[in-house]
Design a protein around this motif. Structure first.
Motif, PDB file in Angstrom:
ATOM      1  N   ALA A   5       0.809  -1.216   0.000  1.00 38.84           N
ATOM      2  CA  ALA A   5       0.000   0.000   0.000  1.00 38.84           C
ATOM      3  C   ALA A   5       0.841   1.264   0.000  1.00 38.84           C
ATOM      4  N   ASP A   6       2.000   1.226   0.574  1.00 40.65           N
ATOM      5  CA  ASP A   6       2.807   2.438   0.711  1.00 40.65           C
ATOM      6  C   ASP A   6       3.788   2.634  -0.447  1.00 40.65           C
ATOM      7  N   THR A  42       6.171   0.707  -1.402  1.00 40.46           N
ATOM      8  CA  THR A  42       7.496   0.125  -1.208  1.00 40.46           C
ATOM      9  C   THR A  42       7.726  -0.999  -2.206  1.00 40.46           C
ATOM     10  N   ARG A  70       7.141  -6.182   0.849  1.00 37.73           N
ATOM     11  CA  ARG A  70       6.437  -6.100   2.129  1.00 37.73           C
ATOM     12  C   ARG A  70       6.319  -7.493   2.722  1.00 37.73           C
TER      13      ARG A  70
END
Length: 113
Positions: A14-15, A17, A20
């Motif tokens: 979600a961010d 990156t 995860r």
């Protein structure tokens, strides 16, 4: 018994990156999580102090160690001994991998609970 919902499913980080890890289960003798790397993403992990078993549930990549490399895709199962350098590279499809640590992964220098 415990049913672990969502384990091994592809969900985009979600961010934004490049990878995860989401832990799903932790008991003293093992831990289980899903490691996700989007296509074209990078794997920044370091060697672990625990043995690992990877079960690829989605995507394609290569797993590289000092001793060799192997293509991985859905259904691939790979054992990586504690302390061995390893990295997923050439992630050509969104990768989702179930990761089993034995004993439970030590997180940030803390003992497993």
């Amino acid at each position: 018994m415990r049913v672990i919902e969502g384990a091994g499913e592809w969900v985009a980080p979600a961010d934004g990156t490049s990878s995860r890890y989401e832990e799903h289960l932790r008991v003293p003798d093992m831990s289980l999580g899903t490691y996700r790397i989007p296509a074209g993403g990078t794997d920044g992990q370091n060697p672990h102090t625990e043995d690992e078993v990877y079960v690829v549930t989605a995507g394609r990549a290569r797993l590289v160690t000092p001793g060799g490399e192997a293509p991985v895709g859905p259904g691939s199962v790979v054992f990586v001994p504690a302390g061995e350098e390893h990295r997923f590279v050439d992630v050509t499809e969104d990768l989702a991998v179930l990761v089993f640590f034995g004993p439970a992964e030590v997180v940030r220098g803390q003992a497993a609970t």
